[in-house]
Design a protein around this motif. Structure first.
Motif, PDB file in Angstrom:
ATOM      1  N   ASN A   1       0.845  -1.185   0.000  1.00  0.00           N
ATOM      2  CA  ASN A   1       0.000   0.000   0.000  1.00  0.00           C
ATOM      3  C   ASN A   1       0.886   1.244   0.000  1.00  0.00           C
ATOM      4  OD1 ASN A   1      -3.012   0.853   0.547  1.00  0.00           O
ATOM      5  ND2 ASN A   1      -1.769   2.209   1.815  1.00  0.00           N
ATOM      6  N   GLY A   2       0.427   2.295  -0.703  1.00  0.00           N
ATOM      7  CA  GLY A   2       1.097   3.586  -0.634  1.00  0.00           C
ATOM      8  C   GLY A   2       2.323   3.710  -1.510  1.00  0.00           C
ATOM      9  N   ALA A   3       3.219   4.616  -1.113  1.00  0.00           N
ATOM     10  CA  ALA A   3       4.390   4.985  -1.917  1.00  0.00           C
ATOM     11  C   ALA A   3       5.547   4.033  -1.664  1.00  0.00           C
ATOM     12  CB  ALA A   3       4.799   6.422  -1.614  1.00  0.00           C
ATOM     13  N   VAL A   4       5.438   2.821  -2.185  1.00  0.00           N
ATOM     14  CA  VAL A   4       6.502   1.833  -2.099  1.00  0.00           C
ATOM     15  C   VAL A   4       6.723   1.250  -3.483  1.00  0.00           C
ATOM     16  CG1 VAL A   4       6.124   1.257   0.323  1.00  0.00           C
ATOM     17  CG2 VAL A   4       4.853   0.027  -1.452  1.00  0.00           C
ATOM     18  N   GLY A   5       7.923   0.746  -3.732  1.00  0.00           N
ATOM     19  CA  GLY A   5       8.232   0.168  -5.036  1.00  0.00           C
ATOM     20  C   GLY A   5       9.455  -0.713  -4.939  1.00  0.00           C
ATOM     21  N   PRO A   6       9.614  -1.649  -5.886  1.00  0.00           N
ATOM     22  CA  PRO A   6      10.743  -2.586  -5.850  1.00  0.00           C
ATOM     23  C   PRO A   6      12.020  -1.968  -6.415  1.00  0.00           C
ATOM     24  CG  PRO A   6       9.420  -2.997  -7.790  1.00  0.00           C
ATOM     25  CD  PRO A   6       8.728  -1.890  -7.029  1.00  0.00           C
ATOM     26  N   ILE A   7      13.140  -2.597  -6.100  1.00  0.00           N
ATOM     27  CA  ILE A   7      14.404  -2.270  -6.755  1.00  0.00           C
ATOM     28  C   ILE A   7      14.367  -2.869  -8.152  1.00  0.00           C
ATOM     29  CG2 ILE A   7      16.890  -2.708  -6.706  1.00  0.00           C
ATOM     30  CD1 ILE A   7      16.704  -2.708  -3.655  1.00  0.00           C
ATOM     31  N   ALA A   8      14.738  -2.088  -9.165  1.00  0.00           N
ATOM     32  CA  ALA A   8      14.669  -2.561 -10.550  1.00  0.00           C
ATOM     33  C   ALA A   8      15.806  -1.980 -11.368  1.00  0.00           C
ATOM     34  CB  ALA A   8      13.326  -2.198 -11.184  1.00  0.00           C
ATOM     35  N   ASP A   9      16.196  -2.713 -12.404  1.00  0.00           N
ATOM     36  CA  ASP A   9      17.267  -2.253 -13.293  1.00  0.00           C
ATOM     37  C   ASP A   9      16.841  -1.061 -14.128  1.00  0.00           C
ATOM     38  OD1 ASP A   9      19.230  -4.020 -12.535  1.00  0.00           O
ATOM     39  OD2 ASP A   9      18.679  -5.541 -14.011  1.00  0.00           O
ATOM     40  N   SER A  10      15.563  -0.991 -14.492  1.00  0.00           N
ATOM     41  CA  SER A  10      15.116   0.060 -15.400  1.00  0.00           C
ATOM     42  C   SER A  10      13.831   0.697 -14.894  1.00  0.00           C
ATOM     43  CB  SER A  10      14.892  -0.515 -16.807  1.00  0.00           C
ATOM     44  OG  SER A  10      13.953  -1.578 -16.776  1.00  0.00           O
ATOM     45  N   TYR A  11      13.668   1.968 -15.241  1.00  0.00           N
ATOM     46  CA  TYR A  11      12.527   2.749 -14.795  1.00  0.00           C
ATOM     47  C   TYR A  11      11.963   3.541 -15.967  1.00  0.00           C
ATOM     48  CZ  TYR A  11      14.201   1.778 -10.078  1.00  0.00           C
ATOM     49  OH  TYR A  11      14.598   1.156  -8.937  1.00  0.00           O
ATOM     50  N   ASP A  12      10.683   3.877 -15.871  1.00  0.00           N
ATOM     51  CA  ASP A  12      10.093   4.813 -16.814  1.00  0.00           C
ATOM     52  C   ASP A  12       9.295   5.848 -16.013  1.00  0.00           C
ATOM     53  OD1 ASP A  12       7.735   3.606 -16.037  1.00  0.00           O
ATOM     54  OD2 ASP A  12       7.416   2.554 -17.924  1.00  0.00           O
ATOM     55  N   SER A  13       8.506   6.651 -16.691  1.00  0.00           N
ATOM     56  CA  SER A  13       7.785   7.723 -16.010  1.00  0.00           C
ATOM     57  C   SER A  13       6.758   7.203 -15.017  1.00  0.00           C
ATOM     58  CB  SER A  13       7.086   8.623 -17.042  1.00  0.00           C
ATOM     59  OG  SER A  13       6.169   7.865 -17.824  1.00  0.00           O
ATOM     60  N   ASN A  14       6.393   5.929 -15.145  1.00  0.00           N
ATOM     61  CA  ASN A  14       5.412   5.349 -14.241  1.00  0.00           C
ATOM     62  C   ASN A  14       6.052   4.558 -13.108  1.00  0.00           C
ATOM     63  OD1 ASN A  14       3.128   6.274 -15.705  1.00  0.00           O
ATOM     64  ND2 ASN A  14       3.497   4.672 -17.232  1.00  0.00           N
ATOM     65  N   GLY A  15       7.390   4.579 -13.024  1.00  0.00           N
ATOM     66  CA  GLY A  15       8.071   3.846 -11.963  1.00  0.00           C
ATOM     67  C   GLY A  15       8.873   2.691 -12.506  1.00  0.00           C
ATOM     68  N   ALA A  16       9.136   1.689 -11.641  1.00  0.00           N
ATOM     69  CA  ALA A  16       9.969   0.555 -12.019  1.00  0.00           C
ATOM     70  C   ALA A  16       9.338  -0.268 -13.141  1.00  0.00           C
ATOM     71  CB  ALA A  16      10.202  -0.328 -10.794  1.00  0.00           C
ATOM     72  N   VAL A  17      10.184  -0.807 -13.996  1.00  0.00           N
ATOM     73  CA  VAL A  17       9.733  -1.608 -15.135  1.00  0.00           C
ATOM     74  C   VAL A  17      10.017  -3.083 -14.853  1.00  0.00           C
ATOM     75  CG1 VAL A  17       9.992  -2.038 -17.592  1.00  0.00           C
ATOM     76  CG2 VAL A  17      10.219   0.286 -16.712  1.00  0.00           C
ATOM     77  N   PRO A  18       8.990  -3.936 -14.833  1.00  0.00           N
ATOM     78  CA  PRO A  18       9.235  -5.356 -14.561  1.00  0.00           C
ATOM     79  C   PRO A  18       9.958  -6.042 -15.722  1.00  0.00           C
ATOM     80  CG  PRO A  18       6.926  -5.008 -15.115  1.00  0.00           C
ATOM     81  CD  PRO A  18       7.554  -3.648 -15.010  1.00  0.00           C
ATOM     82  N   ALA A  19      10.790  -7.025 -15.361  1.00  0.00           N
ATOM     83  CA  ALA A  19      11.439  -7.836 -16.391  1.00  0.00           C
ATOM     84  C   ALA A  19      10.459  -8.815 -17.013  1.00  0.00           C
ATOM     85  CB  ALA A  19      12.627  -8.578 -15.780  1.00  0.00           C
TER      86      ALA A  19
ATOM     87  N   THR B   1       0.244 -15.159  -9.242  1.00  0.00           N
ATOM     88  CA  THR B   1       0.636 -14.470 -10.476  1.00  0.00           C
ATOM     89  C   THR B   1       1.381 -13.195 -10.101  1.00  0.00           C
ATOM     90  OG1 THR B   1      -1.275 -15.364 -11.650  1.00  0.00           O
ATOM     91  CG2 THR B   1      -0.163 -13.470 -12.628  1.00  0.00           C
ATOM     92  N   TRP B   2       2.564 -12.989 -10.737  1.00  0.00           N
ATOM     93  CA  TRP B   2       3.480 -11.931 -10.322  1.00  0.00           C
ATOM     94  C   TRP B   2       3.907 -11.049 -11.486  1.00  0.00           C
ATOM     95  CZ3 TRP B   2       4.443 -13.086  -5.130  1.00  0.00           C
ATOM     96  CH2 TRP B   2       4.374 -14.425  -4.745  1.00  0.00           C
ATOM     97  N   ASN B   3       4.283  -9.828 -11.153  1.00  0.00           N
ATOM     98  CA  ASN B   3       5.191  -9.035 -11.977  1.00  0.00           C
ATOM     99  C   ASN B   3       6.562  -9.131 -11.317  1.00  0.00           C
ATOM    100  OD1 ASN B   3       3.253  -8.181 -13.846  1.00  0.00           O
ATOM    101  ND2 ASN B   3       2.691  -6.411 -12.604  1.00  0.00           N
ATOM    102  N   ILE B   4       7.585  -9.417 -12.118  1.00  0.00           N
ATOM    103  CA  ILE B   4       8.898  -9.777 -11.567  1.00  0.00           C
ATOM    104  C   ILE B   4       9.929  -8.727 -11.965  1.00  0.00           C
ATOM    105  CG2 ILE B   4      10.676 -11.563 -11.462  1.00  0.00           C
ATOM    106  CD1 ILE B   4       8.483 -13.578 -12.317  1.00  0.00           C
ATOM    107  N   TYR B   5      10.685  -8.254 -10.984  1.00  0.00           N
ATOM    108  CA  TYR B   5      11.676  -7.191 -11.179  1.00  0.00           C
ATOM    109  C   TYR B   5      13.062  -7.712 -10.816  1.00  0.00           C
ATOM    110  CZ  TYR B   5       7.494  -4.258 -11.070  1.00  0.00           C
ATOM    111  OH  TYR B   5       6.264  -3.702 -11.314  1.00  0.00           O
ATOM    112  N   ARG B   6      14.048  -7.200 -11.534  1.00  0.00           N
ATOM    113  CA  ARG B   6      15.439  -7.601 -11.302  1.00  0.00           C
ATOM    114  C   ARG B   6      16.273  -6.355 -11.057  1.00  0.00           C
ATOM    115  NH1 ARG B   6      18.946 -11.223 -15.639  1.00  0.00           N
ATOM    116  NH2 ARG B   6      20.843 -11.437 -14.369  1.00  0.00           N
ATOM    117  N   GLY B   7      17.133  -6.383 -10.031  1.00  0.00           N
ATOM    118  CA  GLY B   7      17.957  -5.215  -9.736  1.00  0.00           C
ATOM    119  C   GLY B   7      19.053  -5.545  -8.746  1.00  0.00           C
ATOM    120  N   SER B   8      19.668  -4.503  -8.184  1.00  0.00           N
ATOM    121  CA  SER B   8      20.727  -4.650  -7.189  1.00  0.00           C
ATOM    122  C   SER B   8      20.645  -3.484  -6.220  1.00  0.00           C
ATOM    123  CB  SER B   8      22.109  -4.682  -7.845  1.00  0.00           C
ATOM    124  OG  SER B   8      23.140  -4.631  -6.878  1.00  0.00           O
TER     125      SER B   8
END
Length: 397
Positions: free
Chosen positions: A294-312, A322-329
């Motif tokens: 809930n709220g202003a939280v987001g995953p760590i991701a390699d790439s971003y766009d204007s809407n936030g993190a981009v899932p791989a 069922t998931w949206n999956i993100y990859r990052g460091s």
């Protein structure tokens, strides 16, 4: 533009030898001390950056460490991991946490953080280790020790000694009427790193983010517990209260099953997620499974766009969800985040299926699974909020 900046600073620190119990004769002893520190800006963007710090102990074994440095251009730490970190003005103090406090000779540990900067972001030029300036090389310093009679030594070792701050919560304590804590709770605590073990599960309060507010953890059992938190609605994770059933300690290929079930109650407002935090290969890999958020939280991701993190990957059905999956460091380890496409407060997760999927993708190999933690990652609350883990279980074979 993101860019990497690194600096390696060799450190040497004098370590005082502990005094004995007797009073017969004073004899000299010598303690070797030294360390090297590598501070790396792993990525940088307008107004923000990520950094990784590696501390290598070159001297005698350490049981607990404190690293201090000062920023030279007004930088501030906003989020951190694998350390207990505080900042006062320009000075930053980073201390070990439970799992990385012991450093043998030539052993190293790593922690990381995110920060904010304005005009510039220079690398710090000086560090101190355990209160002594880091100057380079390995040094030996004499310290007084006292020889003792056998009877005096035996008497000393048999008597109680001062215990670490976390051990204060090692035994249950009855709830004392803290607002939001159930009257039938058998344990509650408000210390930053308080823990309690019950039924093979260990609970951690873990208030570790910069600018955190107050938080009380309570429990009926190691799998039925909750948190009453009041953290400001500012950026950065403030805490991750969680439960864990030790380390799995098995390679992916050697496991036949690895499943978990949960049931939680969460507030309707605030910035948080209910998440598994799963570690592998001595914390080289981190897998987060977000079951609700809930709220202003987001995953760590390699790439971003204007809407936030981009899932791989989008809409992957795996392990019963069922998931949206993100990859990052995060600068210290690879992070793979699985965000459920719709929130749920209860369910069962086939964690082994997720581990095998990561192996099939080549994101990791036949890794050794470590801890599979479960709890609430809290970035902010609207006033005092309650989070409850009604039930939880994890098993493997």
């Amino acid at each position: 533009m993101r860019r990497g900046i690194s600096a390696t600073i060799a450190c040497a620190a004098a370590v005082l030898a502990a005094t004995g119990a007797g009073v017969l004769a004073e004899v000299p002893s010598y303690a070797a001390a030294g360390c090297s520190v590598t501070y790396t800006v792993t990525n940088q963007w307008p107004g923000g950056f990520g950094a990784s710090v590696t501390v290598k102990n070159l001297g005698d074994a350490l049981n607990g460490w404190t690293l201090v440095w000062s920023f030279g251009a007004g930088q501030t730490v906003t989020q951190y991991w694998s350390t207990a970190l505080t900042q006062s003005g320009s000075q930053v103090t980073a201390k070990n946490v439970d799992y990385n406090g012991s450093l043998a000779t030539n052993a190293s540990t790593q922690f990381g953080f995110n920060g904010a900067w304005s005009a510039s972001n220079p690398v710090p030029t000086a560090f101190t280790l355990n209160g002594v300036a880091c100057t380079g090389g390995v040094t030996t310093s004499p310290s007084a020790t006292r020889s003792a009679s056998p009877s005096a030594s035996a008497s000393r070792s048999a008597s109680p000694s001062a215990s670490p701050s976390r051990s204060a919560s090692a035994s249950p304590s009855t709830s004392t009427g803290t607002p939001g804590v159930p009257s039938d709770a058998v344990w509650s605590a408000s210390g930053q790193w308080d823990t309690w073990t019950n039924g093979g599960y260990t609970l951690y309060n873990d208030v570790w983010g910069g600018g955190a507010g107050s938080q009380t953890i309570w429990a009926r059992t190691g799998t039925n517990w909750g948190v009453v938190a009041n953290h400001p609605m500012t950026s950065g994770v403030k805490s991750y209260p969680h439960t864990v059933k030790g380390s799995i300690g098995r390679t992916v290929s050697s496991l036949s099953t690895l499943t978990s079930s949960f049931n939680v109650s969460v507030p309707s407002s605030g910035n948080y997620e209910t998440a598994y935090d799963i570690w592998a290969n001595s914390n080289a890999y981190e897998v987060m499974l977000w079951m609700n958020w809930n709220g202003a939280v987001g995953p760590i991701a390699d790439s971003y766009d204007s809407n936030g993190a981009v899932p791989a990957f989008r809409n992957v059905t795996l392990g019963g969800h069922t998931w949206n999956i993100y990859r990052g460091s995060n600068g210290s380890n690879a992070v793979y985040s699985f965000l459920r496409t719709s929130d749920t407060n209860s369910g069962t997760v086939d964690v082994l299926a997720i581990a095998n999927w990561l192996k099939t993708q080549g994101w990791w190999g036949d890794v050794t699974m470590g801890e599979a933690q479960f709890g609430f990652e809290i970035s902010g609350t609207n006033g005092t909020s309650a989070f409850t883990d009604n039930s939880f279980g994890i098993s493997w074979s």
